[in-house]
Design an enzyme around this catalytic site. Structure first.
Site, PDB file in Angstrom:
ATOM      1  N   THR A  49       0.653  -1.252   0.072  1.00 49.20           N
ATOM      2  CA  THR A  49      -0.099  -0.070  -0.118  1.00 49.20           C
ATOM      3  C   THR A  49       1.294   1.813   0.193  1.00 49.20           C
ATOM      4  OG1 THR A  49      -1.662  -1.297   1.137  1.00 49.20           O
ATOM      5  CG2 THR A  49      -1.648   1.244   1.165  1.00 49.20           C
ATOM      6  N   TYR A 138       4.879 -12.101   4.541  1.00 53.75           N
ATOM      7  CA  TYR A 138       3.772 -11.496   4.199  1.00 53.75           C
ATOM      8  C   TYR A 138       3.340 -12.664   2.545  1.00 53.75           C
ATOM      9  CZ  TYR A 138       1.781  -8.259   1.203  1.00 53.75           C
ATOM     10  OH  TYR A 138       0.808  -7.217   0.822  1.00 53.75           O
ATOM     11  N   LYS A 167       0.903 -12.335   7.763  1.00 57.39           N
ATOM     12  CA  LYS A 167      -0.240 -11.826   6.676  1.00 57.39           C
ATOM     13  C   LYS A 167      -0.116 -12.564   5.856  1.00 57.39           C
ATOM     14  CE  LYS A 167      -0.394  -7.337   4.397  1.00 57.39           C
ATOM     15  NZ  LYS A 167      -0.652  -6.279   3.699  1.00 57.39           N
ATOM     16  N   VAL A 209      -4.122  -6.853   8.707  1.00 53.79           N
ATOM     17  CA  VAL A 209      -3.115  -5.540   8.273  1.00 53.79           C
ATOM     18  C   VAL A 209      -4.027  -4.928   7.337  1.00 53.79           C
ATOM     19  CG1 VAL A 209      -1.515  -4.903   7.122  1.00 53.79           C
ATOM     20  CG2 VAL A 209      -0.659  -6.484   8.740  1.00 53.79           C
TER      21      VAL A 209
END
Length: 297
Positions: A49, A138, A167, A209
């Protein structure tokens, strides 16, 4: 702040830019403070992001310094220091650790598509080289082209004390449930998809998240806390209310829609670095309609 190492709601923070394309550190500082005051236990900077592929290393470290200064000890700071080059990931993690981070987000290596053994060795090398840095794996196969399988995640958690969380953005509830079953009991699973946070909590997830928490951080906290207290009706009510927002924020490539939403709220967040670009008019209308319906603008 929960007793979990990173908290429950971590906002994957956008990176604001000036008109000339440079990082707007002043707005980043204000945004970080705002997010912590509105539901975020932690901030994830320089992640997907945050347009990390388009940021230079010195910009990332300066952003870390600015955000640390803004939030102090009021929130955890996790920094994306992963790479598809193991050595580069180690170098960036060490540098960030010297500045000061509460954790490192380590993405599955993208493009080179390593086998599971390669993934194990990659993350293991980073963990050994940075033993004092808590690491959040992740897994986002839609972007990396490779899934980090539950068995590999669990083995890493078992073998390396500082690999403490994942995540999980595979959108695979079965995989999430399997990680929860075979990983060590203290290993933490975070949803990488806002709309799946509540479903994933039923199979072992402890938080999210989040992208939507830029706009509804307090509501995300309330949804998670309601579920924890056994108030499933309230948790489902919030999920139902926020579902249109969860979906519209991914009507185009993240973070394009959420940056537009922040602009609608009056944030001087700036544009994007190529190859990302502005949201087309028909999708702008979709975002505006959802934000109006939720009274967010």
């Amino acid at each position: 702040m929960s007793n979990y190492i990173f908290g429950r709601v971590l906002t994957a923070m956008v990176t604001p830019f000036n008109g000339d394309g440079s990082v707007n550190y002043g707005v980043a500082e204000k945004l970080a403070d705002h997010l912590v005051n509105n539901g975020s236990d932690g901030l994830v900077i320089c992640g997907t992001t945050g347009e990390s592929p388009a940021l230079e290393s010195d910009e990332k470290y300066q952003l870390l310094k600015v955000v640390k200064n803004a939030v102090g000890d009021r929130a955890k700071i996790v920094m994306g220091t992963g790479s598809n080059s193991t050595q580069k990931a180690i170098t960036e993690t060490k540098k960030a650790s010297q500045i000061g981070i509460d954790g490192s987000l380590q993405v599955v290596p993208y493009y080179n598509k390593p086998p599971q053994e390669g993934l194990y060795q990659h993350f293991g090398a980073i963990a050994r080289s940075c033993p004092d840095v808590p690491i959040m794996l992740y897994n986002i196969p839609g972007r990396t082209g490779k899934n980090l399988e539950a068995e590999t995640t669990a083995q890493l958690a078992q073998d390396f004390d500082n690999i403490v969380a994942v995540k999980e953005a595979s959108a695979d509830l079965d995989q999430t449930a399997k990680i929860n079953r075979i990983a060590p009991p203290d290993f933490l699973i975070y949803s990488g998809e806002d709309f799946l946070t509540l479903p994933m909590m039923t199979v072992g997830c402890v938080g999210v998240v989040s992208v939507a928490s830029h706009l509804v951080g307090k509501q995300m906290q309330m949804m998670i806390q309601s579920y924890e207290k056994g108030d499933n009706f309230q948790a489902q009510k919030i999920q139902k209310q926020l579902y249109p927002l969860f979906k519209v924020l991914f009507c185009n490539t993240n973070p394009i829609p959420v940056k537009y939403a922040l602009q609608l709220q009056g944030w001087d967040i700036g544009g994007f670095r190529l190859p990302l670009c502005n949201l087309p008019p028909h999708q702008q209308k979709e975002v505006e309609e959802v934000l109006n319906n939720l009274e967010l603008i």
